[in-house]
Write an enzyme that holds these catalytic residues in place. Structure first.
Site, PDB file in Angstrom:
ATOM      1  N   CYS A   2       0.864  -1.187   0.000  1.00 24.56           N
ATOM      2  CA  CYS A   2       0.000   0.000   0.000  1.00 24.56           C
ATOM      3  C   CYS A   2       0.896   1.231   0.000  1.00 24.56           C
ATOM      4  CB  CYS A   2      -0.875   0.007   1.254  1.00 24.56           C
ATOM      5  SG  CYS A   2      -1.854  -1.485   1.439  1.00 24.56           S
ATOM      6  N   ARG A  27       1.540   1.850  -5.918  1.00 23.42           N
ATOM      7  CA  ARG A  27       1.773   0.866  -4.862  1.00 23.42           C
ATOM      8  C   ARG A  27       0.519   0.057  -4.532  1.00 23.42           C
ATOM      9  NH1 ARG A  27       6.462   1.971  -1.958  1.00 23.42           N
ATOM     10  NH2 ARG A  27       5.638   0.633  -0.316  1.00 23.42           N
ATOM     11  N   TRP A  77      -3.543  -1.840  -1.442  1.00 23.91           N
ATOM     12  CA  TRP A  77      -3.480  -3.104  -2.172  1.00 23.91           C
ATOM     13  C   TRP A  77      -4.008  -4.134  -1.186  1.00 23.91           C
ATOM     14  CZ3 TRP A  77      -1.563  -8.082  -2.007  1.00 23.91           C
ATOM     15  CH2 TRP A  77      -1.574  -8.780  -3.222  1.00 23.91           C
ATOM     16  N   ASN A 103       0.613   0.000   6.113  1.00 28.93           N
ATOM     17  CA  ASN A 103       1.132  -0.774   4.975  1.00 28.93           C
ATOM     18  C   ASN A 103       1.836  -1.994   5.558  1.00 28.93           C
ATOM     19  OD1 ASN A 103       2.319  -1.773   2.660  1.00 28.93           O
ATOM     20  ND2 ASN A 103       4.060  -0.367   2.801  1.00 28.93           N
ATOM     21  N   GLY A 104       1.360  -3.186   5.221  1.00 24.93           N
ATOM     22  CA  GLY A 104       1.972  -4.391   5.785  1.00 24.93           C
ATOM     23  C   GLY A 104       0.900  -5.400   6.150  1.00 24.93           C
ATOM     24  N   GLU A 484      11.007 -13.262 -19.416  1.00 25.84           N
ATOM     25  CA  GLU A 484      10.675 -11.858 -19.134  1.00 25.84           C
ATOM     26  C   GLU A 484       9.616 -11.331 -20.107  1.00 25.84           C
ATOM     27  OE1 GLU A 484      10.686  -7.945 -17.581  1.00 25.84           O
ATOM     28  OE2 GLU A 484      10.947  -9.973 -16.789  1.00 25.84           O
ATOM     29  N   LYS A 488       5.933  -9.843 -19.042  1.00 26.39           N
ATOM     30  CA  LYS A 488       5.453  -8.499 -19.408  1.00 26.39           C
ATOM     31  C   LYS A 488       4.056  -8.578 -20.016  1.00 26.39           C
ATOM     32  CE  LYS A 488       7.459  -6.550 -17.450  1.00 26.39           C
ATOM     33  NZ  LYS A 488       8.597  -6.959 -16.643  1.00 26.39           N
ATOM     34  N   GLU A 491       1.369  -9.596 -17.284  1.00 28.35           N
ATOM     35  CA  GLU A 491       1.027  -8.678 -16.183  1.00 28.35           C
ATOM     36  C   GLU A 491       0.318  -7.405 -16.632  1.00 28.35           C
ATOM     37  OE1 GLU A 491       5.670  -7.386 -15.517  1.00 28.35           O
ATOM     38  OE2 GLU A 491       4.258  -7.021 -13.891  1.00 28.35           O
ATOM     39  N   HIS A 507       8.785 -31.441 -25.163  1.00 27.79           N
ATOM     40  CA  HIS A 507       8.497 -32.326 -24.024  1.00 27.79           C
ATOM     41  C   HIS A 507       7.133 -32.033 -23.408  1.00 27.79           C
ATOM     42  CE1 HIS A 507      12.615 -33.580 -24.510  1.00 27.79           C
ATOM     43  NE2 HIS A 507      12.965 -32.299 -24.504  1.00 27.79           N
ATOM     44  N   LYS A 606       3.528  -1.999  -7.398  1.00 28.22           N
ATOM     45  CA  LYS A 606       4.919  -1.839  -7.816  1.00 28.22           C
ATOM     46  C   LYS A 606       5.910  -2.539  -6.894  1.00 28.22           C
ATOM     47  CE  LYS A 606       8.257  -0.441 -10.370  1.00 28.22           C
ATOM     48  NZ  LYS A 606       8.465  -1.133 -11.621  1.00 28.22           N
TER      49      LYS A 606
HETATM   50  C1  AGP Z   1       7.754  -6.864 -12.882  1.00 31.12           C
HETATM   51  O1  AGP Z   1       7.282  -6.170 -13.954  1.00 31.12           O
HETATM   52  C2  AGP Z   1       6.917  -6.859 -11.707  1.00 31.12           C
HETATM   53  N1  AGP Z   1       6.590  -5.573 -11.303  1.00 31.12           N
HETATM   54  C3  AGP Z   1       7.427  -7.720 -10.563  1.00 31.12           C
HETATM   55  O2  AGP Z   1       7.590  -9.014 -11.037  1.00 31.12           O
HETATM   56  C4  AGP Z   1       8.743  -7.259  -9.929  1.00 31.12           C
HETATM   57  O3  AGP Z   1       9.797  -7.486 -10.775  1.00 31.12           O
HETATM   58  C5  AGP Z   1       8.972  -8.037  -8.629  1.00 31.12           C
HETATM   59  O4  AGP Z   1       7.896  -7.774  -7.766  1.00 31.12           O
HETATM   60  C6  AGP Z   1      10.290  -7.673  -7.961  1.00 31.12           C
HETATM   61  O5  AGP Z   1      10.298  -6.349  -7.591  1.00 31.12           O
HETATM   62  P1  AGP Z   1      11.661  -5.672  -7.131  1.00 31.12           P
HETATM   63  O6  AGP Z   1      12.611  -5.710  -8.282  1.00 31.12           O
HETATM   64  O7  AGP Z   1      11.265  -4.276  -6.751  1.00 31.12           O
HETATM   65  O8  AGP Z   1      12.182  -6.453  -5.957  1.00 31.12           O
END
Ligand code: AGP
Length: 611
Positions: A2, A27, A77, A103-104, A484, A488, A491, A507, A606
């Site tokens: 959050c 966030r 969040w 937050n937590g 990767e 992308k 997400e 396989h 994020k």
């Molecule tokens: C990637 O696009 C995502 N936002 C997520 O997988 C991110 O890479 C992951 O949460 C790790 O975050 P960090 O690099 O801030 O530790």
């Protein structure tokens, strides 16, 4: 996870809190709320959805009508309790005299609820956080700081909290354990927030709160103590990022801005580190531990999500070029799987935000087991940066788009610099070093050339945007890139995609291939080019539509693939820095074409500061 913010000073708090929330919205964006102190009362408003929904709710008040000098706010969040008005923060005590943003995760919230109910407390929400508001009220006599301190003695879990009390109109009390909190030091005012993005427009002078610290803040000053009331002296530090770095800069989306600023920010990342004259690498952050690194018996790289993909490229680089045994672990697995860490083991933790809870815990686990821990981090002053023994910052500037782009290429660039630094000190010839340094120096310009194909990549993305299953295939250094690329797309466009080593397809996953299915191949020239062309043939023969990322000048592949996106040639170990770019653009354009909120994709945030 959050975003929380608090303000105390001589200006009207409400507009400052709302603008701060907008900067923290990446966030978490399930709900938002604000509580300000006015004429001896707490005015609290909250609503499900985006900040704009909250602005609508409070519009009847209007910032000019509500002249509050202190307040708190939150963007959520959801972890405990559905994203709705009731579960939105701030949460208040029964009589409304205490309000809290958090937050937590409070791990023992269920026991606390039972205990508080026995004390006659009735709950209005399903959240863990509401227990904190009631606990503080239970302990409150006439001192909010003391009440927060007493309440937190019973709390287990992670938190960054800010509390206010109607009886102490000019006071904020903040506490941290596991979730980030930064105090912005202004002139006769303080802005406290989960990260610097919400503070920068007011001041660049900040104080980083540590775990188990409490701060009492008024317009006249602040005092920090430990949870056990031991005074703590704090240093004021300067945030190096500027306000315009966290603005859109003429782009419609932060992700788009961050994709297109990669040439510039990778130059910043390389500046002072890549020596094109003497063909060597300078890494000030590891000078003190260079001997230990060069002699490392084993390197374990760990992180989450995109950072894990960068770590996997790092594993390939360290083994191939520096000849150091290396392995990559998901941080969430590493921290619990009783890993073997012996003398000579170095652990590299990779994180953009420097606040990811699993990665932070993996770091602490590695340190506890005696490993030297090196950080590869973007956010200066973040928890991981401060807890690692040594570190290398990315210097790619703030990353606001939830989908990580420039941080991935920044992480891979730093891991490449580190590898070359070690390889030259272990066995790599100067001649080979010259080649790598020269090639790495060309990367920013080569990315620029790839970005010029933006329009043609958009056309490909729009062609397949309605396909709900995509495959991404690569070999060697481009296998992590396939992972990767798939992440992308998943997400931000909500299309199901899978990244795989191309040879693995036979396989099992090849059963997924059907007529017209988009299959992205990273098929650049290299040691396994012939092999990957065979894999392309296997997909074509089952009707899959091949979208190939290929090396400039490769005419043959154009005969086999429906679409080809060319990237300049470079040394194989450096290819991930180029082959990733078309995949970032593909995902971005597919998401835009599907009308998705690219910067704030559903269910994501994020930085993941909870387990
Ligand atoms: C990637 O696009 C995502 N936002 C997520 O997988 C991110 O890479 C992951 O949460 C790790 O975050 P960090 O690099 O801030 O530790």
């Amino acid at each position: 996870m959050c975003g929380i913010i608090g303000y105390v000073g001589n200006r009207n708090a409400l507009p400052i809190l709302i603008e701060g929330l907008k900067r923290l919205e990446y966030r978490g964006y399930d709900s938002a709320g604000v509580a300000v102190l006015n004429s001896g009362k707490i005015i609290l408003q909250k609503s499900a959805g985006r900040i704009s929904a909250l602005e609508h709710v409070i519009s009847e008040f209007g910032p000019d009508k509500l002249n509050a000098r202190a307040g708190i706010a939150h963007t959520r969040w959801a972890t405990h309790g559905a994203p709705n008005d009731i579960n939105a923060h701030p949460h208040a005590s029964g009589d409304g005299s205490i309000a809290v943003v958090h937050n937590g995760i409070i791990e023992n919230y269920s026991a606390l609820r039972t205990y508080l109910k026995q004390k006659g407390v009735s709950f209005t929400s399903d959240t863990d956080t509401e227990t904190i508001a009631h606990l503080i009220a239970l302990h409150y006599k006439d001192n909010l700081e003391a009440a927060v301190r007493a309440a937190l003695q019973d709390v287990q879990g992670t938190y960054g909290i800010v509390a206010v009390c109607a009886k102490e109109p000019g006071t904020l009390v903040a506490a941290r354990n596991g979730s980030p909190l930064i105090i912005g030091v202004g002139r006769d005012e303080y802005v406290i927030a989960s990260d610097a993005a919400a503070i920068l427009e007011h001041t660049s002078q900040v104080i980083y709160m540590e775990d188990n610290e409490i701060a009492r803040i008024t317009a006249d000053g602040f005092r920090t103590t430990t949870l056990d009331a031991v005074p703590v002296t704090k240093d004021v530090e300067e945030v190096e990022w500027t306000l315009d770095q966290i603005e859109l800069g003429g782009h419609e989306y932060f992700m788009e801005k961050e994709i297109f600023e990669q040439p510039k920010v990778l130059e910043t990342c390389l500046r002072g580190r890549l020596d094109l004259r003497d063909h060597c690498i300078h890494l000030g952050g590891i000078v003190d531990c260079a001997r230990e690194l060069v002699r490392a018996q084993r390197v374990v790289l760990t992180g989450c999500g995109t950072a894990w993909h960068a770590a996997l490229v790092g594993e390939y680089l360290l083994e191939d070029l520096a000849r150091i045994p290396a392995e990559t672990d998901y941080a969430s697995e590493f921290r619990y799987r009783n890993p073997i860490i012996d003398a000579g083991t170095v652990v590299i933790v990779v994180s953009q935000s420097g606040e990811t809870s699993d990665t932070l815990a993996a770091l602490q686990e590695a340190k506890q087991r005696g490993a030297m821990v090196l950080g590869v981090v973007n956010v200066v002053g973040s928890s991981i940066a401060r807890e690692t023994d040594h570190g290398i910052y990315l210097h790619v500037g703030p990353e606001t788009g939830v989908a990580s782009t420039k941080a991935f290429t920044g992480q891979v660039t730093v891991l490449t610099l580190l590898t070359l630094y070690l390889a030259r000190r272990r066995h790599m010839s100067q001649r080979s070093m010259n080649n790598y340094v020269t090639a790495l120096g060309r990367i920013p310009g080569q990315i620029d050339a790839i970005l010029e194909q933006n329009a043609s990549v958009r056309t490909i993305a729009e062609r397949y945007m309605d396909q709900n299953n995509w495959l991404y295939l690569g070999r060697g250094y481009n296998y992590p890139v396939a992972l990767e690329g798939a992440l992308k797309l998943k997400e931000i466009s909500y299309i199901h995609a899978e990244g795989l080593p191309a040879a693995e397809m036979k396989h099992g996953p090849i059963a997924l291939i059907h007529e017209g299915m988009p299959v992205v191949f990273i098929a650049t020239k290299g040691t396994q080019y012939g092999k990957i062309i065979s894999n392309v043939e296997e997909v074509r023969s089952r009707g899959g539509h091949v979208i190939a990322v290929a090396t400039e000048g490769d005419r043959d592949i154009a005969e086999l693939a429906e679409h080809v996106i060319y990237v300049p040639d470079t040394l194989e170990p450096l290819q991930p820095l180029l082959t990733t770019i078309p995949l970032q653009l593909l995902a971005f354009h597919a998401a835009v074409a599907r009308g998705c909120n690219v910067d704030k994709p559903r269910n994501l945030a994020k930085s993941v500061t909870v387990e």
